[in-house]
Design a protein around this motif. Structure first.
Motif, short mmCIF file in Angstrom:
data_model
loop_
_atom_site.label_atom_id
_atom_site.label_comp_id
_atom_site.label_asym_id
_atom_site.label_seq_id
_atom_site.Cartn_x
_atom_site.Cartn_y
_atom_site.Cartn_z
N HIS A 7 0.83 -1.21 0.00
CA HIS A 7 0.00 0.00 0.00
C HIS A 7 0.86 1.26 0.00
O HIS A 7 1.61 1.50 0.94
N GLU A 34 0.29 -0.62 -4.69
CA GLU A 34 -0.75 0.38 -4.94
C GLU A 34 -0.11 1.74 -4.80
O GLU A 34 0.77 1.94 -3.95
N ASP A 36 -1.09 6.24 -5.49
CA ASP A 36 -2.12 7.24 -5.76
C ASP A 36 -1.62 8.20 -6.82
O ASP A 36 -0.47 8.65 -6.77
N HIS A 49 -0.68 11.03 -2.29
CA HIS A 49 -1.99 10.69 -1.73
C HIS A 49 -2.87 11.90 -1.47
O HIS A 49 -4.05 11.90 -1.81
N GLU A 109 -4.43 4.18 -8.17
CA GLU A 109 -5.64 4.80 -7.62
C GLU A 109 -5.72 6.25 -8.05
O GLU A 109 -4.81 7.05 -7.79
N LYS A 111 -6.75 9.85 -7.69
CA LYS A 111 -7.20 10.84 -6.69
C LYS A 111 -7.65 12.08 -7.45
O LYS A 111 -6.85 12.73 -8.14
MG MG Z 1 -4.62 4.78 -2.19
#
Ligand code: MG
Ligand code: G3P
Length: 250
Positions: A7, A34, A36, A49, A109, A111
């Motif tokens: 993560h 993972e 962001d 993030h 991911e 954002k």
């Molecule tokens: Mg994330």
């Protein structure tokens, strides 16, 4: 198949979302991570993030007020540890280069921050263009809490698997219509509050289930016994080696 997603990279050992954290996946034999993706004022895509620099750099300020040239002076490692002084916030292109180099799979991911419709379209077009640089042998999942953006991303990239993220607060009975609307392949629920029957409901619809953020081995074990496909964890290096032998695709 049990998949570990590091993560924000191996974020227990290196500053989150940096190349150092990502490279530690390779060091520890972890196949998936993972990270962001956010956008700067000038449209540069970065791995970060928050909407601001405040928590994970030596600088305070909003990403929406920061340009790439200003970012080059920002230290994203000194706050974490002496050995990370000088670490930079990487661009998406730098992360992709690292993925290709180390043969690492990634959950990207999205954002969104606060973007207008036009800015959102430009953001998604830019992501779409840049991820074409990921080598075809490397697997990718794209996810977001912003289901409107995720649906649009899937329209632009029908061949890329996508996952709908949910916090425990926004996971309501409409989850099924949201994932169908997004044409999602995955549901990514929060671990807190997640029960066996909820996991069974997800799996019964044919979705794959990846759970965030799971930082104890016993909770991960419980979730895998319920049938989840993967967990996001800050401590992938502490998991038994059997979890790390996952092949590139699943
Ligand atoms: Mg994330
Ligand atoms: O993608 C899983 C997890 O990263 C979602 O929450 O806040 O850590 O991006 P967050």
């Amino acid at each position: 198949m049990k998949t570990l997603f590091a993560h924000r990279g191996v974020s227990a050992l290196a500053p989150e979302n940096t190349l150092s954290a990502i490279k530690l996946c390779h060091t520890h034999g972890i196949k998936w991570f993972e990270f962001d993706v956010a956008v700067l004022k000038d449209g540069t895509l970065i791995s970060h993030h928050d909407d601001t620099l405040d928590r994970c750099t030596d600088t305070s300020g909003a990403l929406s007020h920061t340009t790439y040239s200003q970012l080059s002076k920002v230290d994203a490692g000194a706050w974490f540890g002496d050995s990370f002084v000088g670490e930079r916030i990487p661009t998406l292109l730098e992360v992709i280069h690292c993925m290709n180099d180390l043969k690492l799979n990634a959950n990207i991911e999205i954002k969104a921050g606060i973007l207008s419709e036009t800015e959102s379209e430009a953001f998604l077009a830019s992501i779409t263009e840049q991820i074409k640089g990921i080598e075809p042998t490397i697997a990718v999942i794209v996810s977001s809490f912003n289901h409107i953006l995720l649906k649009r991303f899937k329209e632009l990239n029908p061949h890329i698997p996508v996952g709908c993220l949910f916090t425990k607060e926004n996971l309501w009975e409409d989850w099924k219509s949201i994932v169908q609307w997004c044409k999602a392949d995955y549901i990514h629920p929060e671990s807190s509050g997640l029960t066996k029957s909820m996991v069974q409901d997800f799996l019964a619809t044919g979705l794959k289930v990846n759970v965030w953020t799971v930082n104890t081995l016993d909770r991960a074990n419980e979730l895998f016994n319920w049938g989840v496909n993967g967990v996001f964890t800050d401590i992938p290096h502490l998991f038994p080696s059997a979890y790390k032998s996952t092949t590139n695709r699943y």
